[in-house]
Design an enzyme around this catalytic site. Structure first.
Site, PDB file in Angstrom:
ATOM      1  N   CYS A 114      76.109 -65.404   7.725  1.00 28.98           N
ATOM      2  CA  CYS A 114      76.560 -64.870   9.027  1.00 28.98           C
ATOM      3  C   CYS A 114      77.920 -65.416   9.441  1.00 28.98           C
ATOM      4  CB  CYS A 114      75.527 -65.167  10.098  1.00 28.98           C
ATOM      5  SG  CYS A 114      73.990 -64.283   9.824  1.00 28.98           S
ATOM      6  N   HIS A 250      79.302 -64.323  16.889  1.00 27.63           N
ATOM      7  CA  HIS A 250      78.348 -63.703  15.978  1.00 27.63           C
ATOM      8  C   HIS A 250      77.184 -63.194  16.821  1.00 27.63           C
ATOM      9  CE1 HIS A 250      75.566 -62.864  12.870  1.00 27.63           C
ATOM     10  NE2 HIS A 250      74.838 -63.956  13.038  1.00 27.63           N
ATOM     11  N   ASN A 280      71.424 -58.108  14.416  1.00 32.17           N
ATOM     12  CA  ASN A 280      72.221 -59.095  13.684  1.00 32.17           C
ATOM     13  C   ASN A 280      72.685 -58.467  12.367  1.00 32.17           C
ATOM     14  OD1 ASN A 280      73.209 -61.204  12.175  1.00 32.17           O
ATOM     15  ND2 ASN A 280      71.530 -62.613  12.665  1.00 32.17           N
TER      16      ASN A 280
HETATM   17  N1  ACO Z   1      56.867 -59.596  18.009  1.00 32.15           N
HETATM   18  C1  ACO Z   1      55.925 -60.248  18.694  1.00 32.15           C
HETATM   19  N2  ACO Z   1      55.680 -61.561  18.529  1.00 32.15           N
HETATM   20  C2  ACO Z   1      56.441 -62.221  17.639  1.00 32.15           C
HETATM   21  C3  ACO Z   1      57.450 -61.586  16.892  1.00 32.15           C
HETATM   22  C4  ACO Z   1      57.651 -60.214  17.110  1.00 32.15           C
HETATM   23  N3  ACO Z   1      58.597 -59.510  16.457  1.00 32.15           N
HETATM   24  N4  ACO Z   1      58.025 -62.498  16.098  1.00 32.15           N
HETATM   25  C5  ACO Z   1      57.431 -63.674  16.346  1.00 32.15           C
HETATM   26  N5  ACO Z   1      56.451 -63.499  17.263  1.00 32.15           N
HETATM   27  C6  ACO Z   1      55.532 -64.486  17.803  1.00 32.15           C
HETATM   28  C7  ACO Z   1      55.403 -65.702  16.945  1.00 32.15           C
HETATM   29  O1  ACO Z   1      54.493 -65.479  15.900  1.00 32.15           O
HETATM   30  C8  ACO Z   1      54.917 -66.722  17.940  1.00 32.15           C
HETATM   31  O2  ACO Z   1      53.547 -66.544  18.102  1.00 32.15           O
HETATM   32  P1  ACO Z   1      52.563 -67.810  18.240  1.00 32.15           P
HETATM   33  O3  ACO Z   1      53.044 -68.527  19.474  1.00 32.15           O
HETATM   34  O4  ACO Z   1      51.231 -67.186  18.381  1.00 32.15           O
HETATM   35  O5  ACO Z   1      52.759 -68.608  16.997  1.00 32.15           O
HETATM   36  C9  ACO Z   1      55.581 -66.305  19.246  1.00 32.15           C
HETATM   37  O6  ACO Z   1      56.033 -64.959  19.041  1.00 32.15           O
HETATM   38  C10 ACO Z   1      56.778 -67.153  19.615  1.00 32.15           C
HETATM   39  O7  ACO Z   1      57.583 -67.260  18.468  1.00 32.15           O
HETATM   40  P2  ACO Z   1      58.844 -68.172  18.489  1.00 32.15           P
HETATM   41  O8  ACO Z   1      59.387 -68.269  17.112  1.00 32.15           O
HETATM   42  O9  ACO Z   1      58.523 -69.428  19.235  1.00 32.15           O
HETATM   43  O10 ACO Z   1      59.823 -67.305  19.393  1.00 32.15           O
HETATM   44  P3  ACO Z   1      61.278 -67.661  19.835  1.00 32.15           P
HETATM   45  O11 ACO Z   1      61.387 -67.614  21.301  1.00 32.15           O
HETATM   46  O12 ACO Z   1      61.819 -68.875  19.134  1.00 32.15           O
HETATM   47  O13 ACO Z   1      62.094 -66.393  19.293  1.00 32.15           O
HETATM   48  C11 ACO Z   1      63.543 -65.779  17.462  1.00 32.15           C
HETATM   49  C12 ACO Z   1      62.118 -66.105  17.921  1.00 32.15           C
HETATM   50  C13 ACO Z   1      63.980 -64.520  18.169  1.00 32.15           C
HETATM   51  C14 ACO Z   1      63.538 -65.577  15.969  1.00 32.15           C
HETATM   52  C15 ACO Z   1      64.480 -66.943  17.846  1.00 32.15           C
HETATM   53  O14 ACO Z   1      63.939 -68.158  17.440  1.00 32.15           O
HETATM   54  C16 ACO Z   1      65.851 -66.791  17.247  1.00 32.15           C
HETATM   55  O15 ACO Z   1      66.603 -65.915  17.603  1.00 32.15           O
HETATM   56  N6  ACO Z   1      66.232 -67.712  16.357  1.00 32.15           N
HETATM   57  C17 ACO Z   1      67.556 -67.685  15.755  1.00 32.15           C
HETATM   58  C18 ACO Z   1      67.619 -66.630  14.728  1.00 32.15           C
HETATM   59  C19 ACO Z   1      69.044 -66.423  14.357  1.00 32.15           C
HETATM   60  O16 ACO Z   1      69.929 -66.464  15.189  1.00 32.15           O
HETATM   61  N7  ACO Z   1      69.335 -66.217  13.124  1.00 32.15           N
HETATM   62  C20 ACO Z   1      70.733 -66.009  12.890  1.00 32.15           C
HETATM   63  C21 ACO Z   1      71.266 -66.618  11.759  1.00 32.15           C
HETATM   64  S1  ACO Z   1      71.182 -65.304  10.695  1.00 32.15           S
HETATM   65  C22 ACO Z   1      71.857 -65.515   9.193  1.00 32.15           C
HETATM   66  O17 ACO Z   1      72.545 -66.449   8.892  1.00 32.15           O
HETATM   67  C23 ACO Z   1      71.483 -64.501   8.209  1.00 32.15           C
END
Ligand code: ACO
Length: 323
Positions: A114, A250, A280
């Site tokens: 990214c 980004h 993304n």
């Molecule tokens: N729909 C519904 N529920 C979901 C989904 C979904 N699509 N995905 C995850 N959940 C659930 C999880 O299983 C979890 O359930 P649990 O509590 O029963 O275990 C709950 O939602 C909370 O999950 P978290 O991971 O705690 O959610 P969070 O608020 O952290 O959001 C996210 C997740 C959006 C992935 C966030 O952590 C994020 O954006 N992280 C950064 C990702 C990123 O920026 N990547 C970029 C770099 S990319 C690259 O280099 C290619």
């Protein structure tokens, strides 16, 4: 006199197919509300079958050439930032070179996930300020839909396909911050964080793989490292967040974008945001945001911008430029 790499043209291309969040509700235990609330994403574009990264990149490059009023004959080099090249080799960049009909110069890929476009801009800047080339096409292009595990709701709803392209050209500046063009660069990586964001397959392991991510960990590193790299790049030329007209980040997650802006002491009025429409798109997200930001009338000639990105590696960095 100081040589500067100045933006001469910008363009982008998005595949036709638009996929709203509701589409994922059919096959996964997820919802439009969850995806919007946790990521800010509302829709993304996916490439058609047979449509490759170099195809998307070529269309974006053509749009940038049109914007600049240039032809492929005017380019000395072409760099593609991508983690999803068409083939193991040749590079996506040489494929784009051929598709554009560019017969001179050189072309190569940069892979920093990214953060790829920031690394590619830094490469182009170095080629220009060292006097090796006059004009470089810098492209970010991805087809991340090809490396999604469609059963993993925590990753597959976050990514999209697309391409953005920028032409950088050598111009003489005075050497101070009033110059147009790239003013400062900061690049970083730390391979110890390999396991929080990676694809679990590849050529040398004789496997094909899918993107794997520990979202919470990546999130934590993102806000801290993005604000730090932006401050470092600005600090190198005696500037700080308050001097900036636009952050062009980004586009991974609206909460990361908001958190980084807050840390930099800027309001969201100073941020170009496209994550709701593109998801993304990895290395394509910054040039897409630059192109859309210009088309919306947000980014104007003379504005001071900071672009910042983090991705797999981890690799992260930022570029300060005057548009
Ligand atoms: N729909 C519904 N529920 C979901 C989904 C979904 N699509 N995905 C995850 N959940 C659930 C999880 O299983 C979890 O359930 P649990 O509590 O029963 O275990 C709950 O939602 C909370 O999950 P978290 O991971 O705690 O959610 P969070 O608020 O952290 O959001 C996210 C997740 C959006 C992935 C966030 O952590 C994020 O954006 N992280 C950064 C990702 C990123 O920026 N990547 C970029 C770099 S990319 C690259 O280099 C290619």
């Amino acid at each position: 006199m100081t040589k500067r790499a100045v933006v001469a043209g910008i363009g982008h291309y998005l595949p036709e197919r638009v996929v709203p969040n509701s589409e994922f509700e059919k096959s996964l235990d997820t919802s439009d509300e969850w995806i919007r609330a946790r990521s800010g994403i509302e829709r993304r574009h996916f490439a058609a079958e047979g449509q490759t990264t170099s195809n998307l990149a070529t269309q974006a490059a053509q749009a940038a050439l049109d914007d600049a009023g240039l032809t492929p004959d005017d380019l000395d080099a072409l760099i593609v930032a991508t983690s999803t090249a068409d083939l193991t080799f040749p590079s996506a960049a040489t494929m784009v070179q051929a598709q554009l009909g560019m017969r001179q110069g050189f072309a190569f890929d940069v892979q920093a996930v990214c953060a790829g476009f920031v690394f590619a801009m830094a490469n182009a800047n170095a080629l220009i300020v060292s006097g090796q080339v006059k004009r470089v096409m810098v492209i970010g292009a991805e087809t991340f839909s090809r490396i999604m595990d469609w059963t993993d709701r925590s990753t597959c709803v976050l990514f999209g396909d697309g391409a953005g392209a920028m032409i950088l050209e050598a111009q003489d500046g005075t050497g101070d911050n009033a110059d147009r063009g790239i003013l400062s660069v900061d690049l970083n990586s730390d391979g110890n964080y390999r396991d929080i964001l990676y694809v679990d397959g590849g050529v040398s392991t004789n496997t094909t793989g899918y993107l794997r991510m520990e979202g919470k960990e990546v999130f934590r590193h993102a806000i801290e490292k993005l604000a730090a790299t932006a401050a470092t790049a600005l600090g190198k030329i005696g500037l700080s967040g308050s001097d900036i007209d636009w952050i062009v980040p980004h586009q991974a997650n609206i909460r990361i974008i908001q958190g980084t802006a807050r840390k930099m002491g800027l309001s969201m009025d100073n941020v170009v945001v496209t994550v709701q429409d593109h998801g993304n798109t990895s290395a394509a997200s910054i040039p897409l945001a630059l192109s859309v930001g210009k088309a919306r009338g947000q980014i104007k000639t003379g504005d001071l911008l900071v672009t910042e990105a983090i991705g797999g590696g981890l690799a992260w960095g930022s570029v300060v430029l005057r548009w």
